[in-house]
Design an enzyme around this catalytic site. Structure first.
Site, PDB file in Angstrom:
ATOM      1  N   HIS A 156      65.475  -1.924  52.716  1.00 24.65           N
ATOM      2  CA  HIS A 156      65.970  -1.665  51.354  1.00 24.65           C
ATOM      3  C   HIS A 156      66.315  -0.214  51.100  1.00 24.65           C
ATOM      4  O   HIS A 156      66.620   0.147  49.961  1.00 24.65           O
ATOM      5  CB  HIS A 156      64.927  -2.072  50.313  1.00 24.65           C
ATOM      6  CG  HIS A 156      64.667  -3.534  50.240  1.00 24.65           C
ATOM      7  ND1 HIS A 156      65.357  -4.376  49.386  1.00 24.65           N
ATOM      8  CD2 HIS A 156      63.821  -4.313  50.924  1.00 24.65           C
ATOM      9  CE1 HIS A 156      64.914  -5.610  49.546  1.00 24.65           C
ATOM     10  NE2 HIS A 156      63.971  -5.601  50.486  1.00 24.65           N
TER      11      HIS A 156
ATOM     12  N   LYS B 236      67.453   2.474  35.137  1.00 26.97           N
ATOM     13  CA  LYS B 236      66.959   2.336  36.507  1.00 26.97           C
ATOM     14  C   LYS B 236      65.904   3.415  36.718  1.00 26.97           C
ATOM     15  O   LYS B 236      65.735   4.281  35.870  1.00 26.97           O
ATOM     16  CB  LYS B 236      68.101   2.513  37.512  1.00 26.97           C
ATOM     17  CG  LYS B 236      68.940   3.768  37.241  1.00 26.97           C
ATOM     18  CD  LYS B 236      70.119   3.916  38.182  1.00 26.97           C
ATOM     19  CE  LYS B 236      71.321   3.066  37.845  1.00 26.97           C
ATOM     20  NZ  LYS B 236      71.661   2.097  38.877  1.00 26.97           N
ATOM     21  N   ARG B 237      65.188   3.380  37.853  1.00 29.11           N
ATOM     22  CA  ARG B 237      64.245   4.457  38.130  1.00 29.11           C
ATOM     23  C   ARG B 237      64.970   5.805  38.105  1.00 29.11           C
ATOM     24  O   ARG B 237      66.161   5.891  38.426  1.00 29.11           O
ATOM     25  CB  ARG B 237      63.574   4.238  39.497  1.00 29.11           C
ATOM     26  CG  ARG B 237      62.496   3.167  39.481  1.00 29.11           C
ATOM     27  CD  ARG B 237      61.342   3.562  38.573  1.00 29.11           C
ATOM     28  NE  ARG B 237      60.487   4.530  39.186  1.00 29.11           N
ATOM     29  CZ  ARG B 237      59.286   4.276  39.703  1.00 29.11           C
ATOM     30  NH1 ARG B 237      58.788   3.051  39.675  1.00 29.11           N
ATOM     31  NH2 ARG B 237      58.559   5.227  40.257  1.00 29.11           N
TER      32      ARG B 237
ATOM     33  N   LYS C  42      70.200   8.874  42.217  1.00 32.78           N
ATOM     34  CA  LYS C  42      70.853   7.996  41.235  1.00 32.78           C
ATOM     35  C   LYS C  42      71.653   8.809  40.212  1.00 32.78           C
ATOM     36  O   LYS C  42      72.428   8.270  39.443  1.00 32.78           O
ATOM     37  CB  LYS C  42      69.817   7.126  40.539  1.00 32.78           C
ATOM     38  CG  LYS C  42      69.126   6.121  41.492  1.00 32.78           C
ATOM     39  CD  LYS C  42      68.098   5.289  40.748  1.00 32.78           C
ATOM     40  CE  LYS C  42      67.240   4.426  41.665  1.00 32.78           C
ATOM     41  NZ  LYS C  42      67.914   3.203  42.153  1.00 32.78           N
TER      42      LYS C  42
ATOM     43  N   THR D 271      70.992  -3.736  41.908  1.00 34.20           N
ATOM     44  CA  THR D 271      71.059  -5.110  41.410  1.00 34.20           C
ATOM     45  C   THR D 271      71.327  -5.078  39.911  1.00 34.20           C
ATOM     46  O   THR D 271      71.894  -6.016  39.356  1.00 34.20           O
ATOM     47  CB  THR D 271      69.754  -5.887  41.698  1.00 34.20           C
ATOM     48  OG1 THR D 271      68.639  -5.046  41.355  1.00 34.20           O
ATOM     49  CG2 THR D 271      69.664  -6.269  43.160  1.00 34.20           C
TER      50      THR D 271
ATOM     51  N   LYS E 208      73.858  -7.337  37.185  1.00 31.90           N
ATOM     52  CA  LYS E 208      73.483  -7.888  35.873  1.00 31.90           C
ATOM     53  C   LYS E 208      74.506  -7.477  34.818  1.00 31.90           C
ATOM     54  O   LYS E 208      74.929  -8.280  33.981  1.00 31.90           O
ATOM     55  CB  LYS E 208      72.081  -7.408  35.476  1.00 31.90           C
ATOM     56  CG  LYS E 208      70.986  -7.948  36.385  1.00 31.90           C
ATOM     57  CD  LYS E 208      69.655  -7.205  36.237  1.00 31.90           C
ATOM     58  CE  LYS E 208      68.766  -7.498  37.439  1.00 31.90           C
ATOM     59  NZ  LYS E 208      67.621  -6.575  37.551  1.00 31.90           N
TER      60      LYS E 208
HETATM   61  C1  26W Z   1      56.420   3.239  50.500  1.00 27.13           C
HETATM   62  C2  26W Z   1      57.080   3.780  49.272  1.00 27.13           C
HETATM   63  C3  26W Z   1      58.268   2.997  48.913  1.00 27.13           C
HETATM   64  C4  26W Z   1      58.172   1.988  47.963  1.00 27.13           C
HETATM   65  C5  26W Z   1      59.273   1.226  47.644  1.00 27.13           C
HETATM   66  C6  26W Z   1      59.475   3.239  49.511  1.00 27.13           C
HETATM   67  C7  26W Z   1      60.555   2.490  49.213  1.00 27.13           C
HETATM   68  C8  26W Z   1      60.469   1.482  48.291  1.00 27.13           C
HETATM   69  C9  26W Z   1      61.661   0.584  48.004  1.00 27.13           C
HETATM   70  C10 26W Z   1      62.371   0.301  49.302  1.00 27.13           C
HETATM   71  C11 26W Z   1      62.576   1.138  46.984  1.00 27.13           C
HETATM   72  C12 26W Z   1      63.506   0.091  46.417  1.00 27.13           C
HETATM   73  O1  26W Z   1      63.166  -0.580  45.469  1.00 27.13           O
HETATM   74  N1  26W Z   1      64.723  -0.042  46.967  1.00 27.13           N
HETATM   75  C13 26W Z   1      65.791  -0.746  46.268  1.00 27.13           C
HETATM   76  O2  26W Z   1      65.873  -2.088  46.707  1.00 27.13           O
HETATM   77  C14 26W Z   1      66.818  -2.811  45.920  1.00 27.13           C
HETATM   78  C15 26W Z   1      66.767  -4.257  46.355  1.00 27.13           C
HETATM   79  O3  26W Z   1      67.282  -4.417  47.628  1.00 27.13           O
HETATM   80  C16 26W Z   1      68.203  -2.212  46.079  1.00 27.13           C
HETATM   81  O4  26W Z   1      69.081  -2.904  45.228  1.00 27.13           O
HETATM   82  C17 26W Z   1      68.189  -0.735  45.715  1.00 27.13           C
HETATM   83  O5  26W Z   1      69.445  -0.159  45.995  1.00 27.13           O
HETATM   84  C18 26W Z   1      67.110  -0.021  46.503  1.00 27.13           C
HETATM   85  O6  26W Z   1      66.989   1.319  46.061  1.00 27.13           O
END
Ligand code: 26W
Length: 795
Positions: free
Chosen positions: A351, A532-533, A538, A640, A644
């Site tokens: 992701h 979004k975050r 971003k 995503t 929406k």
């Molecule tokens: C370990 C720390 C950590 C926690 C969560 C690192 C990374 C993450 C996720 C991978 C972050 C995340 O939410 N990524 C998002 O995933 C979505 C679903 O596929 C994508 O639409 C977003 O672009 C992506 O940033």
């Protein structure tokens, strides 16, 4: 579907109020009514849920197991009524009881067991799997505290703990009988030619099941969340000595494992508790999967015929070694057979490409917490190196005294996927180029999607009603049918109705904004939304710089023909992410100045409601005119939220990043506001060490904006507040805010022109809805079922 009527449902609600809640209607609170309604609705789920589980057993159907550290569910009550076809009946029944359905629905706390996109995707996937009749279990952690609550104090983000379980959770069933021991630490002994793990600590994982019901209640799956419990309640020696407080320590310690969700999105910290949480989820899930499988009485090597396990990012990537361990240590398979069997079951979804988000554990920590797994990881690595001798020396799972979870997940999965076409190509080219060369068929693409039940049918009733009126029923489970709207877009009457639906949502949101932000906005202004975050990549900073440029331009020339705008921001920053927090502060400071500027008036308003979450998105997305998807190209894996907004008829202003590329392709350039450097140009641009200075010197607007911030125009009480932030744009602009600024301004001017031509705008908006069918998560799940899981619908 059920044949429940409003009077029957009303009787059921009253029955639960009396016998489950123990309340008299005369003294029932909103909470009591919500519980009574939730239990009455939940009763309707049980039939299809049991029938689905039974059918899967009886037919020996293959099951999908979705392992995720996050499930960002939001509320469940209204969603359940929608999928059961009981939404309007429930509203009627509550009205007959003198209660307002909306008020009751909004009393439910969000289940915020996730940070952002990855967690919300898992929730959409659960709903689509149920809708499609794909037999599936979601496995996660039942965090006592989900994502923190956000407040603003003088414009700064302040976090407070979230407490969703302080009230009863009517959707879950405790399963104390389904519990497993999860072990940590200790050492490995070599006895009788076998490796035997002697753990140093153990906890119990106890299951809590939430039914997930699909569209029209035709299928139901289970979301199984694990809570940590102590294996021993008390330290008996201390207890008997009378040291009662100390005797309870093991209990408190065990529970910390499922206490709180890590609030870090995209920056990874090598914390031991996090590794323990990841193993806790994975080990409990795999034990549960093998227990269910062996109950079926199959040969263990037939596991891949019956079981598909999907790893949501690398967080559960310990599943590879754990499955090998269980197959070798408990089921007596030899190492290579175990490895092949495990690999045939496992899939890995990536992701993110951000280097700071890629999980790597110090071998010291990893070997300390999971000594047996450390051995197995080294063996997997050695096996892979021996099998692929051309593997370059710098490639591998264990390098520089770190375990690289991405490489581990890649090698242990039969399929690896990215989440948009562009992202999947970058996973091949930049993240795993060498492994991709050795395994050219392993990486595939699965573009994300969102569930149209929650994100259109439920949250946008005016537009849903118009769609049904125009093309008939059935589009909810066949979103490609929205294309049938296209011929109507030429008609004035349809466009008028489309505009009226949007306006109805905007009127409601304007009232909501007045209530939550104390700012009056006109529903006729253009609602420009970025939710979004908060992260540098971003580029909320780019958006607020443009906002300042607009404010300045209006003040310079107030009598020009301005298109009134409302800039809406929403999102949380990781608690330790300093730069993101400065950006939040700046947005709030700009809002304070702009919203009180009599020269500017209604031409520009800036609002930033605190504590953005799933429920807030459900309010804001249907009311949006413009969708801000402005990440530095190459950085947003998919997005995503962008989908929406498109479904809800908001054109995108965006870069060629993530799924924006596919949105543009579907909707056509004339219905999308494209700007900015491409992913390739971004890499080139950074080769110029002075890229930022050059961009700033080329734009008078940007110079003015940065000057105003640096002078303290938005922070008169603390003029130096943003010196560091401005310095960063000038000298350390890694995300190319300056380089894309001029192009963004041009695109925003084009937005104004398009919005001023009411029919042109409405046609654009409606085209976005009509062409959004591809972004249903039903399409995504069908594709996973065919390409990765090899599983068919059980319907
Ligand atoms: C370990 C720390 C950590 C926690 C969560 C690192 C990374 C993450 C996720 C991978 C972050 C995340 O939410 N990524 C998002 O995933 C979505 C679903 O596929 C994508 O639409 C977003 O672009 C992506 O940033």
């Amino acid at each position: 579907m059920t044949d429940l009527t409003a009077p029957k449902l009303k009787a059921e609600i009253l029955r639960h109020l009396t016998y489950t809640l123990g309340k008299d209607a005369a003294h029932a609170s909103i909470y009591d009514w919500r519980m009574a309604l939730s239990y009455a609705i939940r009763d309707q789920i049980m039939g299809p849920w049991f029938a689905s589980t039974r059918k899967t057993w009886d037919t020996g159907h293959k099951r999908v197991y979705y392992l995720s550290m996050e499930f960002l569910i939001g509320r469940l009550l209204e969603d359940a009524t929608i999928n059961l076809g009981l939404r309007d009946i429930a509203e009627k029944a509550m009205a007959q009881l003198g209660q307002d359905f909306r008020e009751i629905v909004e009393d439910e706390p969000d289940a915020a067991l996730g940070n952002g996109g990855l967690g919300r995707l898992a929730a959409c996937f659960m709903e689509s799997m149920a809708t499609l009749g794909c037999p599936a279990y979601g496995y996660g952690i039942r965090y006592e505290h989900g994502l923190f609550r956000q407040r603003f104090e003088d414009g700064r983000q302040v976090e407070t703990p979230e407490d969703w379980l302080k009230e009863r959770n009517p959707w879950e069933f405790d399963r104390p009988e389904a519990s497993y021991t999860v072990a940590f630490k200790g050492h490995v002994e070599h006895r009788f030619g076998r490796d035997i793990w002697v753990p140093g600590e153990t906890v119990l994982a106890e299951a809590h099941d939430t039914p997930v019901i699909g569209w029209q209640g035709r299928w139901g799956n289970t979301l199984r969340l694990w809570a940590a419990r102590p294996t021993t309640m008390f330290d008996l020696e201390r207890f008997n000595r009378g040291d009662y407080a100390a005797a309870a320590e093991p209990e408190a310690l065990a529970r910390t494992l499922s206490r709180v969700l890590y609030p870090d999105d995209t920056t990874y910290q090598g914390k031991e508790l996090r590794l323990k949480q990841e193993y806790f989820l994975t080990s409990a899930a795999l034990q549960d999967i093998l227990r269910r499988f062996t109950t079926g009485g199959h040969a263990i090597t037939d596991l891949p015929k019956h079981v598909a396990i999907q790893m949501n990012d690398t967080h559960p990537a310990i599943a590879g070694p754990e499955l090998i361990r269980l197959l070798v240590d408990d089921h007596g398979l030899d190492f290579e057979t175990a490895l092949d069997t495990a690999r045939a079951c496992l899939g890995y979804t990536n992701h993110t490409l951000l280097p700071e988000a890629l999980e790597r554990w110090a071998t010291f920590t990893f070997g300390n917490v999971l000594p047996r797994h450390m051995q197995i990881v080294e063996r997997i690595d050695a096996w892979h190196k021996a099998k692929y001798p051309t593997r370059p020396h710098y490639v591998g799972i264990v390098k520089h005294q770190e375990v690289r979870m991405g490489e581990l997940a890649f090698i242990m999965a039969h399929k690896v996927n990215g989440v948009s076409a562009l992202h999947s190509e970058l996973v091949k080219k930049n993240l795993f180029p060498e492994l991709n060369a050795l395994h050219p068929d392993r990486i595939v693409n699965q573009t994300n999607g969102v569930t149209p039940r929650r994100w259109l049918k439920m949250s946008n009733r005016p537009l849903s009603a118009l769609i049904t009126k125009t093309i008939g029923e059935g589009w909810e489970a066949d979103l490609d049918r929205l294309r049938e709207l296209e011929p109507h877009i030429k008609k004035k009457t349809f466009l008028k109705a489309f505009g009226a639906a949007k306006r109805e949502n905007k009127v409601a949101t304007a009232a909501w904004i007045a209530e939550h932000c104390g700012v009056t906005v006109s529903p006729d202004a253009l609602f420009d939304v970025q939710i979004k975050r908060i992260h540098e990549y971003k580029r909320q900073l780019l958006n607020i710089l443009e906002t300042i440029a607009r404010w300045h331009a209006i003040r310079q020339n107030p009598d020009a023909d301005w298109v009134p705008r409302v800039k809406i921001f929403g999102g949380k920053s990781a608690p330790g992410y300093f730069v993101a927090k400065e950006i939040i502060h700046l947005i709030n400071d700009v809002a304070k100045v702009a919203n009180h500027d009599p020269v500017v008036g209604d031409r520009l308003k800036v609002v930033y409601p605190a504590n953005y979450n799933v429920s807030m998105a459900e309010h804001l997305v249907p009311a949006a005119d413009l969708s801000e998807q402005i990440s530095t190209a190459g950085k947003e894996a998919s997005g995503t939220g962008n989908m929406k907004f498109m479904i809800n008829g908001a054109p995108t202003i965006g870069t060629l990043d993530g799924a924006n590329v596919e949105i543009l392709q579907e909707v056509g350039a004339e219905n999308f506001f494209l700007f900015g450097l491409t992913a390739e140009q971004v890499v080139k641009r950074r080769e110029d060490p002075e890229h930022s200075r050059h961009a700033i010197e080329a734009s008078q607007e940007l110079q003015d904006v940065l000057q105003m911030i640096a002078e303290g125009l938005f922070s008169p009480e603390d003029p130096g507040r943003y010196h560091a932030l401005v310095h960063r744009v000038w000298h350390h602009d890694y995300f190319l805010v300056a380089s894309d600024f001029a192009s963004y301004l041009t695109a925003q001017a084009e937005v104004d022109r398009a919005y001023a031509d009411r029919n042109r705008w409405l046609a654009m908006a409606a085209m976005n809805t009509a062409r959004s069918g591809f972004f249903s998560s039903d399409r995504t799940i069908r594709s996973y079922m065919a390409d990765i899981w090899s599983v068919q619908s059980a319907l």
